[in-house]
Design an enzyme around this catalytic site. Sequence first.
Site, mmCIF file in Angstrom:
data_model
loop_
_atom_site.group_PDB
_atom_site.id
_atom_site.type_symbol
_atom_site.label_atom_id
_atom_site.label_comp_id
_atom_site.label_asym_id
_atom_site.label_seq_id
_atom_site.Cartn_x
_atom_site.Cartn_y
_atom_site.Cartn_z
ATOM 1 N N GLU A 15 -6.526 -7.566 -0.534
ATOM 2 C CA GLU A 15 -6.923 -7.547 0.874
ATOM 3 C C GLU A 15 -8.365 -7.092 0.988
ATOM 4 O OE1 GLU A 15 -4.762 -4.994 3.537
ATOM 5 O OE2 GLU A 15 -2.822 -5.556 2.720
ATOM 6 N N GLU A 66 0.839 -1.204 0.000
ATOM 7 C CA GLU A 66 0.000 0.000 0.000
ATOM 8 C C GLU A 66 0.870 1.249 0.000
ATOM 9 O OE1 GLU A 66 -2.842 -0.255 3.185
ATOM 10 O OE2 GLU A 66 -4.125 -1.579 2.034
HETATM 11 C C1 GAL Z 1 -4.132 -2.445 5.136
HETATM 12 C C2 GAL Z 1 -2.724 -2.968 5.271
HETATM 13 C C3 GAL Z 1 -2.649 -4.228 6.087
HETATM 14 C C4 GAL Z 1 -3.503 -4.114 7.303
HETATM 15 C C5 GAL Z 1 -4.912 -3.776 6.922
HETATM 16 C C6 GAL Z 1 -5.858 -3.668 8.081
HETATM 17 O O1 GAL Z 1 -4.119 -1.079 4.943
HETATM 18 O O2 GAL Z 1 -2.157 -3.206 4.025
HETATM 19 O O3 GAL Z 1 -1.304 -4.472 6.413
HETATM 20 O O4 GAL Z 1 -2.967 -3.125 8.129
HETATM 21 O O5 GAL Z 1 -4.903 -2.534 6.256
HETATM 22 O O6 GAL Z 1 -7.145 -3.290 7.680
#
Ligand code: GAL
Length: 937
Positions: free
Chosen positions: A592, A435
């Site tokens: 994710e 990110e």
């Molecule tokens: C994203 C990040 C992850 C984790 C996740 C939690 O922004 O890439 O590592 O922190 O959020 O929601």
Amino acid sequence: MRADLEVAGPHGPIPVRVYEPAGPAEAVLVWAHGGGFRHGDLDMAEADMVSAELSGRANAIVFSVGYRLAVDGVRYPVPIDDVHAVWRWVTARDDLPARRALGGASAGAALAVATALRTTTPGETVPPGVELRDAPTGAGLRAAPTETGLRAAADRPDLLLLAYPFAHFPTPMLGHGRTLDSVEDMVRNYVGRISDLPPDALPGAARLDDLPPTHILLSEFDDLRPSGELLERQLREVGVPAESFVAPGTTHGHLNRPHDVPDSVDASLGFLAAALRAPRPAPRWLRREGEPRIEFGADYNPEQWPRTVWADDVQAMREAGVTIVSLGIFSWARLEPAERRYDFGWLDEVIDLLHTNGILVDLATPTASPPPWLTTKHPEILPVDRDGRTVWPGARQHWRPTSPIFREHALRLVRVIAKRYAEHPALAAWHVNNELGCHNVYDYSDDAAAAFRVWLRERYTNLDGLNTAWGTDFWSQRYGEWAQILPPRHANGPVNPTQQLDFKRFSSDALKDHYLAERRILREITPDVPVTTNFMVAGPINEMNYPDWAAEVDFVANDHYTRPGPQSRDELSFSANLCGNLIPGRPWFLMEHSTSAVNWQPVNVPKLPGELARDSLTHVAHGADGVCFFQWRQSRAGAEKFHSAMLPHAGRSSAIFEAVTDLGARLRSLSSITTFGRTPSAVAVVIDYESWWAAEQDAHPTDRLRYRDEALDWYTALLDHGVRADVVPVAADLTGYRLVVAPILHLVPAALKQRLEDYVAGGGHLVTTYFSGIVDEFDHAWLGGYPGALRDLLGIRVEEFAPLLDGQSAPLSNGAIGTLWSEHVEVTDPATKVLATYTGGGAAVTRREVGAGSAAYISTRLRPQGLLLILDDLLTPAGVTSELPPDLRGKVELAVRGPVRFLINRTADPVDLSAVAGAPETLPARGVVVLSPETRG
Ligand code: GAL
């Protein structure tokens, strides 16, 4: 394989050493070593080692030229004649690969450029037998004869490889003293004088616009580095693609000293070899064998757990149907516990374990979170916020995107990891950093200031250009030197808006540049492994211009988290939709999302039953061929211990793990869907990151305006109406759409104005809203009345904005209620019809017919309920109708991939599907039905 031969040249035979690769050759390089025109031979490392390495690394045949040195009365242009003769001999052969490069180091780089100029510069080629003006003491030397005297396109190199080139005299930024004396001596010896130099002697002075793409290797600590840097700027100025790589910790001629700085020499050779290697189409999806399928998995952080847990992890992954994990994202401190001390044992073990169990690895470059040893040794890599405060370690992403020190350490680690796992069969993709810009996009440090100035120089060339673009005559901001320019740091009033806008552009570019630097190494070492980085197309996140980044990733990967609110589900669909249109027609990867609650909102509510699957399948409906979560096993310690995961604290015996396992099975049953991309619809909602940035800047008519909320409202209204729409970047080809909605299209350069006019003239139907067409790319207002650039197209004119205070509203004649904004709209063209008025008087919604097309304008914020009241007036003339049976409109979202239709329940109640042929009777609350000739989900 190495062989010595001689090539006939105008001054006699020229020794050439040839290096052939072990496998089939894909490229040819003619290479000239350095040595100040006076020293050097075919045995020096810069000739022999470099040629052998480039031959092997790039599958190239390398011809290393033993050109005549400027000794014993030999002078310019004899060395060039020799290199040119070898070049001509090579290019005349038809038994060599078609990809041909010229290159050299230091003085040899000057010879390479001069040779290239002979093949490419019109009118500069010397006809046969014509005598060049002799250098003062080099009597009777002739240029190498050419057969025709005309420039031969077949001679033109495909690229130039220049190592620490000596390309200018006087040499930029060299002071007085020993270095300058020796440079003067070198030029005097080579050319015979130091004035009235022929342009190609030190070829930075020549006409460069016909040169091929050029790759410049620089030594970090090199008095001649400014010459290479200037050459790069000169090339770019005349439109020749040029890129450079600074080899850290090196001095001039470092390729001759491979044992002093082995890592940097290795990286330098890698840079040159990657450019030389014949380009292959980048792989656009995972490196794996087997049947197509939807990938399923998560971020996996085994380093947070004792080894004993790993076997259990993998067993549970198999149970859940996991096919891939993202690994090593935050592992820098474990993998490199002290500078250059590596510990890969544990990662080797994990990757092998995953591989044995048939699970692929999306391997991260662990550069997102620098380890304590690095920030302790180099606190100057820490970002600085707008108020001048250091962003200290303690969380993550505490690094400046523009820090050369950070870059050096990060890239070294990337190289080590890439080499270690290049051949591992589990390696399916590279996941660069994490990110990028999540926490560190805006850095106001001195590094950022320096890089910002370089970026601005490239954009504006000179200070006059910048002063005009930034309107610096306002408030006495005129700049007299580049060094006076700063990032938009904390000031006692609104900072220059164009400075702010350019800083946003620059900050997005700076992070993209970091991505590209990592990608270059990964591509060099593993050309067959796709490279991506996880975007954050979600909610209000806008700092990275992802439509601009998308061309650089082999496949789009996105992280999406829902935020509570009435449009939460629609927002997910909107984001997924845009991801599917960043690289049109290509699958993308949901890298994710969450199985249930996150931990970073003020109140973190769990997902309701059905939501986990519905959210995942909505992404699939919009073209995702991978569905992953953050994270596999819920952390026990650390800041995210209350963030949901696939395997929660409660363990396998839990509703979440059951839902995860069900989803794995469902995705398996949908494998054949991967054959089909998103099917475009007839309506587009346009997203423009530059308008988003510009429209929300300070010192505006209202600070309440939220660009993306307006766009999402249109999307919701269309879904409420049962109409499917594509969310597309503004640069997308709009011509195929019958209706284009471009909300708050604030920043309209002349070219975009023209595109929109052409679209409407071609029969397209354009809709836009308040605060559109207002400024150009410099954030300067279009004059003559609003909506500026779009005024004539819309057939209206507005003299003043009338934003509304909180609690104020502007009711419309059709029952809609305007908030946020209002205007007194004057109709200026007879073809413009008023579709709705303000009850207080004046046009609120207009539509101008232009041939078969039209241009409509909405002057206030109507929210989805209000937009729904005008949609028919916009859709009907465009010939757009709902594809859903009337009873389902609004309740169900339809998404289409080829013959496959997804029906997604937007409500919390079951929906009767009896009107849909082939569908089950009922679509459960928060459910998804997948209808296809072969697949039933
Ligand atoms: C994203 C990040 C992850 C984790 C996740 C939690 O922004 O890439 O590592 O922190 O959020 O929601």
